[in-house]
Design an enzyme around this catalytic site. Structure first.
Site, PDB file in Angstrom:
ATOM      1  N   HIS A   1       3.385   7.023   4.121  1.00 24.06           N
ATOM      2  CA  HIS A   1       2.545   5.931   3.620  1.00 24.06           C
ATOM      3  C   HIS A   1       1.988   5.155   4.812  1.00 24.06           C
ATOM      4  O   HIS A   1       2.667   4.987   5.826  1.00 24.06           O
ATOM      5  CB  HIS A   1       3.358   5.014   2.706  1.00 24.06           C
ATOM      6  CG  HIS A   1       2.488   4.068   1.938  1.00 24.06           C
ATOM      7  ND1 HIS A   1       1.956   2.932   2.508  1.00 24.06           N
ATOM      8  CD2 HIS A   1       2.023   4.109   0.661  1.00 24.06           C
ATOM      9  CE1 HIS A   1       1.204   2.321   1.605  1.00 24.06           C
ATOM     10  NE2 HIS A   1       1.231   3.008   0.471  1.00 24.06           N
TER      11      HIS A   1
ATOM     12  N   GLU B   1       1.700   2.147   5.329  1.00 26.08           N
ATOM     13  CA  GLU B   1       2.521   0.996   5.743  1.00 26.08           C
ATOM     14  C   GLU B   1       3.659   1.442   6.653  1.00 26.08           C
ATOM     15  O   GLU B   1       4.096   0.694   7.522  1.00 26.08           O
ATOM     16  CB  GLU B   1       3.022   0.256   4.492  1.00 26.08           C
ATOM     17  CG  GLU B   1       1.877  -0.500   3.811  1.00 26.08           C
ATOM     18  CD  GLU B   1       2.014  -0.662   2.304  1.00 26.08           C
ATOM     19  OE1 GLU B   1       3.099  -0.465   1.755  1.00 26.08           O
ATOM     20  OE2 GLU B   1       0.981  -0.984   1.678  1.00 26.08           O
TER      21      GLU B   1
ATOM     22  N   GLY C   1      -0.071   1.039  -6.529  1.00 20.67           N
ATOM     23  CA  GLY C   1       0.798  -0.021  -6.026  1.00 20.67           C
ATOM     24  C   GLY C   1       0.864  -1.187  -6.995  1.00 20.67           C
ATOM     25  O   GLY C   1       1.587  -1.152  -7.991  1.00 20.67           O
ATOM     26  N   GLY C   2       0.070  -2.205  -6.745  1.00 17.50           N
ATOM     27  CA  GLY C   2       0.131  -3.455  -7.514  1.00 17.50           C
ATOM     28  C   GLY C   2       0.099  -3.263  -9.025  1.00 17.50           C
ATOM     29  O   GLY C   2       0.904  -3.869  -9.754  1.00 17.50           O
TER      30      GLY C   2
ATOM     31  N   ASN D   1       4.013   3.223  -6.991  1.00  9.57           N
ATOM     32  CA  ASN D   1       4.746   2.918  -5.760  1.00  9.57           C
ATOM     33  C   ASN D   1       5.076   1.438  -5.822  1.00  9.57           C
ATOM     34  O   ASN D   1       4.197   0.604  -5.621  1.00  9.57           O
ATOM     35  CB  ASN D   1       3.870   3.241  -4.541  1.00  9.57           C
ATOM     36  CG  ASN D   1       4.511   2.794  -3.233  1.00  9.57           C
ATOM     37  OD1 ASN D   1       5.682   2.376  -3.216  1.00  9.57           O
ATOM     38  ND2 ASN D   1       3.767   2.870  -2.143  1.00  9.57           N
ATOM     39  N   TRP D   2       6.332   1.152  -6.103  1.00 14.03           N
ATOM     40  CA  TRP D   2       6.725  -0.257  -6.272  1.00 14.03           C
ATOM     41  C   TRP D   2       6.775  -1.001  -4.937  1.00 14.03           C
ATOM     42  O   TRP D   2       6.868  -2.204  -4.911  1.00 14.03           O
ATOM     43  CB  TRP D   2       8.099  -0.346  -6.952  1.00 14.03           C
ATOM     44  CG  TRP D   2       8.109   0.032  -8.402  1.00 14.03           C
ATOM     45  CD1 TRP D   2       7.065   0.505  -9.152  1.00 14.03           C
ATOM     46  CD2 TRP D   2       9.232  -0.044  -9.299  1.00 14.03           C
ATOM     47  NE1 TRP D   2       7.467   0.728 -10.446  1.00 14.03           N
ATOM     48  CE2 TRP D   2       8.792   0.399 -10.569  1.00 14.03           C
ATOM     49  CE3 TRP D   2      10.562  -0.432  -9.156  1.00 14.03           C
ATOM     50  CZ2 TRP D   2       9.641   0.459 -11.685  1.00 14.03           C
ATOM     51  CZ3 TRP D   2      11.413  -0.379 -10.260  1.00 14.03           C
ATOM     52  CH2 TRP D   2      10.955   0.063 -11.510  1.00 14.03           C
ATOM     53  N   LYS D   3       6.748  -0.264  -3.833  1.00 12.46           N
ATOM     54  CA  LYS D   3       6.889  -0.868  -2.493  1.00 12.46           C
ATOM     55  C   LYS D   3       8.148  -1.754  -2.470  1.00 12.46           C
ATOM     56  O   LYS D   3       9.115  -1.433  -3.152  1.00 12.46           O
ATOM     57  CB  LYS D   3       5.613  -1.619  -2.119  1.00 12.46           C
ATOM     58  CG  LYS D   3       4.359  -0.725  -2.287  1.00 12.46           C
ATOM     59  CD  LYS D   3       3.144  -1.260  -1.636  1.00 12.46           C
ATOM     60  CE  LYS D   3       1.978  -0.286  -1.836  1.00 12.46           C
ATOM     61  NZ  LYS D   3       0.774  -0.681  -1.138  1.00 12.46           N
TER      62      LYS D   3
ATOM     63  N   SER E   1      -5.906   0.367  -4.615  1.00 11.46           N
ATOM     64  CA  SER E   1      -6.502  -0.516  -5.633  1.00 11.46           C
ATOM     65  C   SER E   1      -6.961   0.234  -6.879  1.00 11.46           C
ATOM     66  O   SER E   1      -7.945  -0.154  -7.510  1.00 11.46           O
ATOM     67  CB  SER E   1      -7.646  -1.343  -5.034  1.00 11.46           C
ATOM     68  OG  SER E   1      -7.148  -2.183  -4.006  1.00 11.46           O
TER      69      SER E   1
ATOM     70  N   GLU F   1      -5.126   7.856   0.553  1.00  7.24           N
ATOM     71  CA  GLU F   1      -5.076   6.404   0.414  1.00  7.24           C
ATOM     72  C   GLU F   1      -5.821   5.759   1.577  1.00  7.24           C
ATOM     73  O   GLU F   1      -5.232   5.542   2.653  1.00  7.24           O
ATOM     74  CB  GLU F   1      -3.621   5.920   0.427  1.00  7.24           C
ATOM     75  CG  GLU F   1      -2.780   6.432  -0.724  1.00  7.24           C
ATOM     76  CD  GLU F   1      -1.668   5.463  -1.094  1.00  7.24           C
ATOM     77  OE1 GLU F   1      -1.521   5.179  -2.283  1.00  7.24           O
ATOM     78  OE2 GLU F   1      -0.967   4.966  -0.190  1.00  7.24           O
TER      79      GLU F   1
ATOM     80  N   GLY G   1      -4.121  -2.580  -1.542  1.00  9.59           N
ATOM     81  CA  GLY G   1      -3.743  -3.974  -1.751  1.00  9.59           C
ATOM     82  C   GLY G   1      -4.878  -4.956  -1.557  1.00  9.59           C
ATOM     83  O   GLY G   1      -4.661  -6.164  -1.495  1.00  9.59           O
TER      84      GLY G   1
HETATM   85  P1  13P Z   1      -2.412  -0.811  -4.308  1.00 10.27           P
HETATM   86  O1  13P Z   1      -2.582  -0.064  -5.602  1.00 10.27           O
HETATM   87  O2  13P Z   1      -1.645  -2.088  -4.468  1.00 10.27           O
HETATM   88  O3  13P Z   1      -3.705  -0.973  -3.583  1.00 10.27           O
HETATM   89  O4  13P Z   1      -1.477   0.094  -3.372  1.00 10.27           O
HETATM   90  C1  13P Z   1      -1.804   1.432  -3.227  1.00 10.27           C
HETATM   91  C2  13P Z   1      -0.705   2.105  -2.500  1.00 10.27           C
HETATM   92  O5  13P Z   1      -0.459   1.841  -1.338  1.00 10.27           O
HETATM   93  C3  13P Z   1       0.107   3.076  -3.239  1.00 10.27           C
HETATM   94  O6  13P Z   1       0.946   3.778  -2.395  1.00 10.27           O
END
Ligand code: 13P
Length: 247
Positions: A94, A96, A230-231, A9-11, A209, A165, A171
């Site tokens: 998600h 967010e 994500g990251g 997930n590149w966000k 994470s 999640e 994050g």
């Molecule tokens: P991180 O891997 O950066 O914690 O993000 C997870 C995420 O929200 C994937 O959708």
């Protein structure tokens, strides 16, 4: 054994130049993985990424979709539009989006339904906040979030992907332990089994994470069928290491 799914997930990250460099590095390093691999990119980059990924083993996804089919919904993107640009998956619900855009369980369920009707697999995210976990409400929260999606989608529930999640792990660098994640995944699996005879084939991803160092132990758990990353999905060597851990 079903193949695991590793989805990035590149966000809200990337640029034309950065996307090209990242995807070229992934395509050069991924080989023929024993798991499925996808990247969920910002919608404006779908065309670019579709072209770069054409014919390869990495599939494409989006990060959100409208609950409506078409019409006067300024700023929204219809699932049929995502489909035209090669999206196989779309993330819905998600945390967010629940947190910053006020998305409710019912809206998330409607988005999943709309994606399915356009032939796109929704990756439905559920997860508790730190306060909810500390109050002992983790199971209740994730079950409520998933129940809305089961209720709206009926027998089609076996066509979705579910991602657990925990909000406190996103994050933060503070992943759930493999045991904590498995415990919640088992709850979700039981809930899905009660709703569908095909629940065993529904991929249950862990996100929060997940990284090159912890992926292997998380992915070794009985009910963890992949990851939503994500990251670490923005760094080719890290994402490739996670793909290898799932293979
Ligand atoms: P991180 O891997 O950066 O914690 O993000 C997870 C995420 O929200 C994937 O959708």
């Amino acid at each position: 054994m079903k193949k695991k799914l590793i989805a990035g997930n590149w966000k809200m990250n990337g640029s034309l130049a950065a996307n090209e460099a990242l995807l070229k590095a992934l395509l050069a390093g991924v080989g023929q993985p024993a798991c499925q691999v996808a990247v969920c990119v910002p919608a404006v980059y779908l065309a670019q990424c579709q072209a770069l990924l054409a014919g390869g083993v990495i599939e494409l996804g989006a990060q959100d979709v409208s609950a409506h089919e078409s019409g006067a919904y300024t700023g929204e993107i219809a699932p049929a539009m995502l489909k035209e640009f090669g999206a196989r998956y779309v993330i819905v619900g998600h945390s967010e989006r629940r947190q910053y855009h006020g998305e409710t369980d019912e809206l998330v369920a409607a988005k999943a339904q709309r994606a399915l009707s356009a032939g796109i697999t929704p990756i439905v995210c559920v997860g508790e906040t730190l306060a909810e976990r500390e109050a002992g409400h983790t199971e209740e929260v994730v079950k409520r979030q998933l129940a809305a999606v089961i209720h709206t989608n009926g027998h089609c529930i076996s066509e979705v992907v579910v991602a657990y999640e925990p909000v406190w792990a996103i994050g933060t660098g503070l992943s759930a332990t493999a045991e904590q994640a498995q415990q919640v995944h088992a709850v979700l699996r039981a809930q899905l089994k009660a709703a569908s005879p095909n629940a065993d084939r529904i991929p249950l991803l862990y996100g929060g994470s997940m990284n090159a160092a912890n992926a292997k132990s998380l992915l070794a758990q009985a009910d963890i069928d992949g990851g939503l990353i994500g990251g670490a999905a923005l760094k080719a060597p890290d994402f490739l290491t996670i793909i290898a851990a799932a293979s």
